[in-house]
Motif scaffolding. Structure first.
Motif, short mmCIF file in Angstrom:
data_model
loop_
_atom_site.label_atom_id
_atom_site.label_comp_id
_atom_site.label_asym_id
_atom_site.label_seq_id
_atom_site.Cartn_x
_atom_site.Cartn_y
_atom_site.Cartn_z
N PRO A 100 0.81 -1.22 0.00
CA PRO A 100 0.00 0.00 0.00
C PRO A 100 0.84 1.27 0.00
N ASN A 101 0.21 2.34 -0.47
CA ASN A 101 0.78 3.69 -0.36
C ASN A 101 2.16 3.79 -1.01
N ASN A 102 2.23 3.36 -2.26
CA ASN A 102 3.45 3.52 -3.05
C ASN A 102 3.16 4.41 -4.25
N SER A 103 4.19 5.06 -4.78
CA SER A 103 4.00 6.04 -5.85
C SER A 103 4.26 5.46 -7.24
N MET A 104 4.28 4.14 -7.36
CA MET A 104 4.54 3.51 -8.66
C MET A 104 3.43 3.86 -9.64
N GLU A 105 3.81 4.09 -10.90
CA GLU A 105 2.87 4.47 -11.94
C GLU A 105 2.44 3.29 -12.80
N SER A 106 3.20 2.22 -12.77
CA SER A 106 2.86 1.02 -13.54
C SER A 106 3.31 -0.20 -12.75
N VAL A 107 2.82 -1.36 -13.14
CA VAL A 107 3.12 -2.59 -12.42
C VAL A 107 3.54 -3.66 -13.41
N VAL A 108 4.68 -4.30 -13.13
CA VAL A 108 5.13 -5.45 -13.89
C VAL A 108 5.06 -6.67 -12.98
N LEU A 109 4.20 -7.61 -13.33
CA LEU A 109 4.01 -8.81 -12.51
C LEU A 109 4.55 -10.02 -13.25
N PRO A 110 5.63 -10.63 -12.76
CA PRO A 110 6.13 -11.84 -13.41
C PRO A 110 5.16 -12.99 -13.22
N PHE A 111 5.23 -13.98 -14.08
CA PHE A 111 4.33 -15.12 -13.99
C PHE A 111 4.54 -15.87 -12.68
N SER A 112 3.46 -16.13 -11.96
CA SER A 112 3.54 -16.88 -10.71
C SER A 112 2.23 -17.62 -10.48
N GLU A 113 2.34 -18.91 -10.26
CA GLU A 113 1.16 -19.72 -9.92
C GLU A 113 0.94 -19.77 -8.42
N ASN A 114 1.84 -19.16 -7.64
CA ASN A 114 1.76 -19.26 -6.17
C ASN A 114 1.06 -18.09 -5.52
N ILE A 115 1.08 -16.92 -6.16
CA ILE A 115 0.50 -15.73 -5.52
C ILE A 115 -1.03 -15.81 -5.56
N LEU A 116 -1.61 -15.79 -4.36
CA LEU A 116 -3.06 -15.90 -4.21
C LEU A 116 -3.70 -14.58 -3.80
N ASP A 117 -2.91 -13.69 -3.21
CA ASP A 117 -3.46 -12.46 -2.63
C ASP A 117 -2.54 -11.30 -3.02
N LEU A 118 -3.10 -10.30 -3.72
CA LEU A 118 -2.34 -9.11 -4.11
C LEU A 118 -3.15 -7.88 -3.74
N GLN A 119 -2.50 -6.95 -3.01
CA GLN A 119 -3.18 -5.73 -2.59
C GLN A 119 -2.29 -4.52 -2.89
N LEU A 120 -2.86 -3.57 -3.62
CA LEU A 120 -2.14 -2.35 -4.00
C LEU A 120 -2.98 -1.13 -3.65
N ASN A 121 -3.49 -1.08 -2.44
CA ASN A 121 -4.33 0.02 -2.02
C ASN A 121 -3.54 1.32 -1.90
N ASP A 122 -4.23 2.43 -2.16
CA ASP A 122 -3.64 3.77 -2.06
C ASP A 122 -2.39 3.92 -2.90
N CYS A 123 -2.47 3.42 -4.11
CA CYS A 123 -1.44 3.63 -5.14
C CYS A 123 -2.14 4.32 -6.32
N PRO A 124 -2.52 5.60 -6.17
CA PRO A 124 -3.41 6.24 -7.14
C PRO A 124 -2.80 6.49 -8.50
N LEU A 125 -1.48 6.37 -8.63
CA LEU A 125 -0.85 6.62 -9.93
C LEU A 125 -0.92 5.41 -10.85
N ILE A 126 -1.31 4.26 -10.33
CA ILE A 126 -1.50 3.07 -11.17
C ILE A 126 -2.86 3.20 -11.85
N THR A 127 -2.87 3.42 -13.14
CA THR A 127 -4.13 3.59 -13.87
C THR A 127 -4.53 2.35 -14.66
#
Length: 334
Positions: A100-127
């Protein structure tokens, strides 16, 4: 001098050991310095630097792959992340990321079959975000604090490869459309305060809880959602609402829908005793709905949004004027 010695030693220390490429130096620092052999990476409560000799650390964008084997969760509050999570694909036990609360403008997510929970709250620059590299994702949250001084929010999201997704929260964003057709496991959806016009949940038979208030909704298709128990659709532009197939429904709030004159239900007496609507609307077993969804959609597009001083804004609170290409203007207070 110490840093020079460390630089000279690294080729020998890592010789014969696998390395993982981590292009984000902030993420690399967390993995190398803050790890401290813990299965959960987190900062101290006072957000201070750890005592593991951080002054000796430098970025080379590589970490020992073996050091990633025990990480199960990551909590990355206010870490100045770039949004590139490359490298985490080598964390075989990692199943949850909360950043949460990061200023990143874009997100690169590598392939993963293990990640079940992802939360990016209060990152308003990610459109925009694409979750297709997380095929087993079950929970995703990207909501914005309405009191945040930064304008912005999510405009588009790709959910086409997330069949296991059951919980979705996208509050206070700028979404105008969502496609849930591939999310058969979807159970809980909270998409309050966006700019959505139409929703179709016909491919989501497990949907149980839905919050879609404070949008521009004209129509919501709930005909296949027999497990739905909770529905909030206040403050929209609904012209039709058919919940006659939702016999498990125990809570319905649909006030402040000025164009909704009839709500189709399975039991008028039960609706009168348990549900809430506008005074000018009626409960009925047959509202005579025959108009298609496309015929209900307004034939106009939003050009701009201005605040009370006439300034263009993307903020999701306060008084606003929405100006459309047909010359019409709508007043809104969020």
């Amino acid at each position: 001098m110490k840093k020079l010695l460390l630089l000279l030693l690294i080729p020998f220390l890592s010789f014969g050991q696998d390395l993982t490429y981590v292009p984000d130096s902030s993420l690399e620092y967390i993995l190398e310095v803050e790890l401290n052999n813990s299965s959960i990476i987190t900062l101290n409560d006072d957000n201070e630097l750890p005592t593991t000799a951080p002054e000796l650390w430098f970025s080379d964008n590589y970490v020992l792959t073996s050091s990633l084997n025990t990480i199960t969760q990551m909590y990355l509050l206010n870490q100045d992340l770039s949004g590139d999570f490359t490298g985490l694909e080598d964390c075989p036990m990692l199943n949850a990321i909360n950043a949460p609360n990061n200023s990143m403008e874009s997100v690169v997510l590598p392939f993963s079959e293990n990640i079940l929970d992802l939360q990016l709250n209060d990152c308003p620059l990610i459109t925009n975000i694409d979750l297709s590299n997380l095929p087993n994702l079950e929970v995703y949250r990207q909501s914005q604090d309405p009191n945040n001084v930064l304008d912005g929010g999510l405009i588009s999201i790709n959910l086409s490869n997330n069949p296991s997704l059951w919980s979705l929260e996208l509050i206070n964003n700028d979404l105008t459309e969502l496609d849930f057709s591939q999310n058969i496991s979807l159970t809980s959806v909270n998409i309050r305060n966006n700019q959505l016009i139409e929703l179709d949940f016909s491919n989501n038979p497990n949907l149980t809880w839905l919050w879609c208030n404070y949008n521009d909704l004209v129509s919501v298709n709930l005909s296949q959602n027999t497990q739905l128990t909770y529905l909030e659709c206040n403050y929209n532009n609904l012209t039709q609402l058919d919940v006659s197939q939702n016999t498990a429904l125990t809570t319905l709030y649909c006030v402040n829908n000025p164009f909704l004159s009839c709500i189709q239900v399975w039991d008028v007496g039960y609706a009168e005793a348990n549900f809430m609507k506008d005074d000018n609307a009626i409960w009925s077993l047959d509202c005579g709905y025959e108009t298609s969804i496309q015929e209900l959609l307004p034939n106009k597009k939003l050009i701009t949004t201005i605040d009370v001083l006439g300034r263009p804004t993307n903020n999701n609170k306060g008084f606003q004027l929405h100006i459309y290409d047909d010359g019409s203007v709508e007043k809104k207070y969020l």
